[in-house]
Design a protein around this motif. Structure first.
Motif, PDB file in Angstrom:
ATOM      1  N   ASP A  33       1.022  -1.247   0.077  1.00 44.38           N
ATOM      2  CA  ASP A  33      -0.005   0.096   0.000  1.00 44.38           C
ATOM      3  C   ASP A  33       0.900   1.435  -0.031  1.00 44.38           C
ATOM      4  O   ASP A  33       1.773   1.395   0.823  1.00 44.38           O
ATOM      5  N   CYS A  35       0.172   4.072   0.886  1.00 46.40           N
ATOM      6  CA  CYS A  35      -0.037   5.009   1.975  1.00 46.40           C
ATOM      7  C   CYS A  35       0.736   4.513   3.138  1.00 46.40           C
ATOM      8  O   CYS A  35       0.735   5.421   4.112  1.00 46.40           O
ATOM      9  N   SER A  39       2.198   7.416   6.099  1.00 48.39           N
ATOM     10  CA  SER A  39       1.267   7.303   7.311  1.00 48.39           C
ATOM     11  C   SER A  39       2.104   7.582   8.456  1.00 48.39           C
ATOM     12  O   SER A  39       3.445   7.432   8.456  1.00 48.39           O
ATOM     13  N   VAL A  56      -6.208   9.917  -4.281  1.00 48.64           N
ATOM     14  CA  VAL A  56      -5.353   8.767  -4.545  1.00 48.64           C
ATOM     15  C   VAL A  56      -6.313   7.794  -5.180  1.00 48.64           C
ATOM     16  O   VAL A  56      -7.589   7.681  -5.011  1.00 48.64           O
ATOM     17  N   CYS A  68      -5.138   9.275   1.551  1.00 46.64           N
ATOM     18  CA  CYS A  68      -5.171   7.960   2.266  1.00 46.64           C
ATOM     19  C   CYS A  68      -6.074   7.762   3.483  1.00 46.64           C
ATOM     20  O   CYS A  68      -6.092   6.663   3.372  1.00 46.64           O
ATOM     21  N   VAL A  78      -4.331   1.390  -1.455  1.00 55.11           N
ATOM     22  CA  VAL A  78      -4.043   2.547  -2.662  1.00 55.11           C
ATOM     23  C   VAL A  78      -3.146   1.924  -3.620  1.00 55.11           C
ATOM     24  O   VAL A  78      -1.973   1.592  -3.184  1.00 55.11           O
ATOM     25  N   MET A  81      -0.837   7.203  -6.624  1.00 51.29           N
ATOM     26  CA  MET A  81      -1.099   8.505  -5.800  1.00 51.29           C
ATOM     27  C   MET A  81      -1.657   9.271  -7.055  1.00 51.29           C
ATOM     28  O   MET A  81      -1.220   9.164  -8.470  1.00 51.29           O
TER      29      MET A  81
END
Length: 119
Positions: A33, A35, A39, A56, A68, A78, A81
């Motif tokens: 992922d 994201c 994060s 995204v 996200c 995701v 982007m």
């Protein structure tokens, strides 16, 4: 020759199906992922309220405009982007637009068959 219009319609629909099959995509990659790297460790509060768009593209082909956190609330990984491409059918075998095109063509063929008295 009563079966020939039905045979013609069947052959036409099979031909269209085989023409649409190359549009099927098999995404065998299992990418992480995107994201996860961005994060901050905090959990997202759902629903997400955003003041500026940070789009995204989810693995399901849906653009999440709040970024996200919104994708995390939806439980979607995701894949890219930025917004999704128009016509990106998601992770399905054949996109919904391809099926819509197939149905439109089939209805046109069926309409002509009814107008010409074949059915």
């Amino acid at each position: 020759m009563t079966g020939s219009p039905r045979l013609l319609a069947l052959l036409l629909s099979l031909t269209l199906l085989f023409l649409l099959l190359p549009a099927a995509r098999s995404d065998g990659t299992d990418a992480a992922d995107l994201c996860d790297a961005r994060s901050d460790g905090g959990s997202a509060s759902c629903p997400v309220n955003c003041f500026r768009p940070d789009p995204v593209c989810g693995a399901n082909g849906v653009t999440y405009w709040c970024g996200c956190p919104e994708a995390a609330c939806a439980g979607v990984r995701v894949s890219k982007m930025g917004p999704c491409q128009v016509g990106n059918g998601g992770s399905g075998l054949v996109s919904g637009q391809a099926f819509l095109l197939l149905h439109i063509v089939w209805l046109i063929v069926l309409g002509f068959a009814v107008l010409c008295g074949f059915l």
